[in-house]
Write a protein that holds these residues in place. Structure first.
Motif, PDB file in Angstrom:
ATOM      1  N   ILE A 207      -4.609  -0.728  -6.035  1.00  0.00           N
ATOM      2  CA  ILE A 207      -3.574  -0.880  -5.124  1.00  0.00           C
ATOM      3  C   ILE A 207      -4.263  -1.868  -3.969  1.00  0.00           C
TER       4      ILE A 207
ATOM      5  N   GLU B  45       3.341  10.296  -9.050  1.00  0.00           N
ATOM      6  CA  GLU B  45       1.867   9.869  -9.119  1.00  0.00           C
ATOM      7  C   GLU B  45       1.672   8.503  -9.186  1.00  0.00           C
ATOM      8  N   PRO B  46       0.873   7.832  -8.447  1.00  0.00           N
ATOM      9  CA  PRO B  46       0.591   6.401  -8.348  1.00  0.00           C
ATOM     10  C   PRO B  46      -0.105   6.102  -9.977  1.00  0.00           C
TER      11      PRO B  46
ATOM     12  N   ASP C 292      -5.016   2.894  -9.235  1.00  0.00           N
ATOM     13  CA  ASP C 292      -6.084   3.710  -8.462  1.00  0.00           C
ATOM     14  C   ASP C 292      -6.151   2.918  -7.031  1.00  0.00           C
ATOM     15  N   ALA C 293      -7.078   3.303  -6.055  1.00  0.00           N
ATOM     16  CA  ALA C 293      -7.230   2.636  -4.860  1.00  0.00           C
ATOM     17  C   ALA C 293      -7.821   1.286  -5.010  1.00  0.00           C
TER      18      ALA C 293
ATOM     19  N   SER D 174       0.917   3.188  -3.441  1.00  0.00           N
ATOM     20  CA  SER D 174       0.099   4.583  -3.367  1.00  0.00           C
ATOM     21  C   SER D 174       0.918   5.708  -3.321  1.00  0.00           C
ATOM     22  N   THR D 175       2.273   5.574  -3.229  1.00  0.00           N
ATOM     23  CA  THR D 175       3.268   6.896  -3.419  1.00  0.00           C
ATOM     24  C   THR D 175       3.757   6.928  -4.530  1.00  0.00           C
TER      25      THR D 175
ATOM     26  N   THR E 172      -2.470   7.363   6.152  1.00  0.00           N
ATOM     27  CA  THR E 172      -2.153   6.091   5.898  1.00  0.00           C
ATOM     28  C   THR E 172      -0.891   5.781   5.529  1.00  0.00           C
ATOM     29  N   GLN E 173      -0.475   6.584   4.508  1.00  0.00           N
ATOM     30  CA  GLN E 173       0.842   6.486   4.179  1.00  0.00           C
ATOM     31  C   GLN E 173       1.944   6.665   5.252  1.00  0.00           C
TER      32      GLN E 173
ATOM     33  N   ASP F 190       1.111  -1.304   0.166  1.00  0.00           N
ATOM     34  CA  ASP F 190      -0.044  -0.029   0.060  1.00  0.00           C
ATOM     35  C   ASP F 190       0.872   1.123  -0.087  1.00  0.00           C
TER      36      ASP F 190
ATOM     37  N   SER G  17       1.969  13.610   2.453  1.00  0.00           N
ATOM     38  CA  SER G  17       1.742  12.292   2.792  1.00  0.00           C
ATOM     39  C   SER G  17       0.418  11.976   3.550  1.00  0.00           C
ATOM     40  N   THR G  18      -0.325  11.068   2.982  1.00  0.00           N
ATOM     41  CA  THR G  18      -1.656  10.790   3.775  1.00  0.00           C
ATOM     42  C   THR G  18      -1.299  10.005   5.182  1.00  0.00           C
TER      43      THR G  18
END
Length: 259
Positions: free
Chosen positions: A113, A105-106, A109-110, A88-89, A181-182, A84, A178-179
Motif C-alpha cells: 500500500i 479486506e484489503p 499488505d502495508a 487499506s480499507t 490513519t483511515q 492509503d 476504522s483506524t
C-alpha cells in the motif's frame, strides 16, 4: 558622525529597517516553530515497485498513466493519503460497480500500500499520509473532538460514528473499525460522498481531537445498552413505545382489576 547621521536619515532607511525586521522575524519563527510532522519520504525503489503494482492491478480502470477513464477518475494529484485510505480499507481495487465501494479486506499488505501510494504521489502533488503523532488519540482532546464531530460529521455518521443511510443507495459507514490513519485520511481526501475537510476547515490538531473522540467510543456506553448508537431518536422511541406502553398496560390492568 555626520556621515552616519546622514545614512540614518536617508529616505529609504525606514523601508530598509522594516525589511530587515521582517527577515529577522521570519528567521526566528522558522527556527523556533516546529514544522508539521509528515510520513517518511518515499524512495525511488518504492515508486518503482508501486508502478509495477499499479500496472498489474489498477491500470485497467484508471489508465496506464493513472489519467483516468470512463467511470474511473484520474489519480494525478490525489496524493498518497487518498491511495492509503482507498486501498487499506479494501475499497480499491473495486470488485463490482455500484453506488458506493464497500469496505472489504484489503488486497495488499502495508508495504505494498505504501508503494502504491508513493507511485501515485509521484504523479502530482496531493495530501500526504499523516504521521503516527498526527493520528495518536492519546494526544487529542476527546471533548473538543466531540463538539467538532457533532458539528461536521454526525449528520451523516450518527452521534458516535455508528453510520447512517444516505440517498441513492449510498451510506455513511460505521467508524467503529476504522483506524486513526483511515479516519484522518478520509477527512483529508473526502472519499465518495464525504466532503473534504482540509486543514483550512479542520486543523490537524482538530482532526486528532476527532480521532480521540471516536477512539473513546470504543470503550462502550457507560449507561448500558447504546440502542444502536444513533442518538436521541432511538432513545426517545424506546421511551415512548416501551416505557409509555408499559405504563398504559399497567393502567389498563389496574382498571380491569378494580372493576
Amino acid at each position: 558622525m555626520k556621515a552616519i547621521a546622514a545614512h540614518r536619515h536617508h529616505r529609504f532607511a525606514p523601508a530598509a529597517l522594516l525589511l530587515l525586521a521582517l527577515l529577522v522575524t521570519g528567521a526566528v519563527y522558522a527556527a523556533v516553530v516546529p514544522g508539521p510532522a509528515s510520513a517518511a519520504v518515499a524512495t525511488t525503489t518504492d515508486i518503482d515497485a508501486g508502478r509495477k503494482l499499479f500496472t498489474a492491478n489498477c491500470a485497467t480502470c484508471h489508465g496506464p498513466s493513472a489519467e483516468g477513464r470512463d467511470g474511473a477518475p484520474s489519480l494525478v494529484g490525489v496524493g498518497a493519503a487518498s491511495v492509503d485510505f482507498q486501498v487499506s480499507t479494501g475499497r480499491m481495487p473495486m470488485v463490482l460497480n455500484g453506488p458506493q465501494a464497500p469496505a472489504t479486506e484489503p488486497v495488499f499488505d502495508a508495504e505494498q500500500i505504501a508503494q502504491l501510494a508513493a507511485y501515485v504521489a509521484s504523479l502530482g502533488a496531493g495530501p500526504a499520509v499523516p504521521s503516527a503523532e498526527q493520528v495518536d488519540p492519546a494526544l487529542g482532546d476527546a471533548a473538543n473532538g466531540m463538539a467538532l464531530f457533532r458539528t461536521n460529521c454526525a449528520m451523516c455518521h450518527g452521534a458516535v460514528g455508528a453510520g447512517g443511510s444516505l440517498s441513492e443507495g449510498k451510506y455513511a459507514p460505521s467508524l467503529g473499525n476504522s483506524t486513526p490513519t483511515q479516519i484522518y485520511t478520509a477527512m483529508l481526501t473526502g472519499p465518495q460522498s464525504m466532503p473534504v475537510f482540509n486543514d483550512a476547515n479542520i486543523s490537524p490538531d482538530e482532526k486528532r481531537d476527532i480521532i480521540a473522540f471516536l477512539d473513546a467510543q470504543k470503550a462502550g456506553s457507560p449507561g448500558g445498552s447504546d440502542l444502536g448508537s444513533v442518538g436521541p431518536i432511538a432513545e426517545g422511541l424506546w421511551v415512548w413505545v416501551i416505557g409509555i406502553g408499559v405504563l398504559i398496560g399497567a393502567a389498563v390492568w389496574i382498571g380491569a382489576k378494580s372493576s
